[in-house]
Write a protein that holds these residues in place. Structure first.
Motif: not given
Length: 203
Positions: A5-7, A9-15, A31-44, A149-152
Motif C-alpha cells: 500500500q505504501q508503494q 501511495q508513493a507512485s500516486l504521490y510522485a504523479l 518524515g520517519g521512513h528513510a527507505e520510503l523517502g528514497e523510493l519516492v525520490r526515485g519515482l519522481q 517502472y517496477v513499483l513492487t
C-alpha cells in the motif's frame, strides 16, 4: 520494509495524484521512513524522465487565436457562479491508493491493468499493471514505444530480472519474449494511445 500500500501511495504521490489530505498524511509518514523517502525520490526522477521522453507535438497554428478568443469571451461574459472550491478542482483528477475500481482483467489469467490518465492530444496514457505470482505474459511485438517502472515485486524479461525501482523502455516494433513474475509485481506504464492495452483498459 515498505508495504504494498505504501508503494502504491508513493507512485500516486510522485504523479501528483493523491488528494490534499492524503498527500499531507503521506508526507507525515515520509518524515520517519528513510527507505520510503528514497523510493519516492526515485519515482519522481523516473516520472520526470518519462515526461521528457514523450515526443513534443507541434501545436496547431490556430491555437493562439482560439485562446485569445476564449480570453476575450470570458472577460465579457457574466461571472461564473461556480463555487471557488469546485473551480479550484477544475482540470484535476485523483486516484486514491485504496481505490480498487478500474482494474481490468486481461485475457491472460492473473494479469490486470488500470488506466490512470489519458492524454489523447499528446498521444499517451499512464496505466498500472499487475501480474500475480507465477504469471507468464506471452511473447509479443510492441505496437508502439512503451516505458514502465517496477513499483513492487519482480519481472523477468528474457535473461534480465527487474525489481522494484528498475525502469525499462521498449521501442516501437521491438520484440518481447515471454515475460513472467516469480513473486508478482505492480508496474507503472506509459503507452501510446494506439496500443491495444490502452483500448482494453478504456473498455
Amino acid at each position: 520494509m515498505i508495504s504494498e500500500q505504501q508503494q502504491e501511495q508513493a507512485s500516486l504521490y510522485a504523479l501528483g495524484a493523491l488528494g490534499e489530505a492524503e498527500s499531507r498524511a503521506f508526507e507525515a509518514e515520509l518524515g520517519g521512513h528513510a527507505e520510503l523517502g528514497e523510493l519516492v525520490r526515485g519515482l519522481q526522477r523516473t516520472t520526470d524522465l518519462l515526461a521528457m521522453s514523450i515526443p513534443a507535438t507541434p501545436l496547431p497554428p490556430s491555437l493562439r487565436d482560439k485562446i485569445l478568443q476564449r480570453i476575450k469571451e470570458e472577460a465579457t461574459s457574466p461571472k461564473s457562479a461556480t463555487p471557488p472550491a469546485l473551480a479550484a478542482l477544475a482540470g484535476l483528477h485523483f486516484v486514491d491508493a485504496a481505490d480498487s475500481k478500474g482494474w481490468k482483467q486481461l485475457p491472460v489469467p492473473g494479469a490486470s491493468i488500470k488506466l490512470l490518465s489519458l492524454e489523447k492530444e499528446r498521444g499517451y496514457a499512464v496505466l498500472l499493471g499487475k501480474l500475480e505470482p507465477g504469471v507468464r505474459y506471452p511473447a509479443h511485438t510492441n505496437p508502439g514505444p512503451e516505458d514502465f517502472y517496477v513499483l513492487t515485486g519482480d519481472l523477468v524479461i528474457g535473461d534480465r530480472k527487474l525489481v522494484a525501482g528498475d525502469f525499462h523502455h521498449a521501442d516501437k516494433g521491438s520484440r518481447h519474449a515471454e515475460n513472467y513474475s516469480v513473486e508478482g509485481c505492480t508496474l507503472l506504464a506509459v503507452l501510446t494511445t494506439d496500443d491495444p492495452l490502452v483500448a482494453f483498459a478504456m473498455g
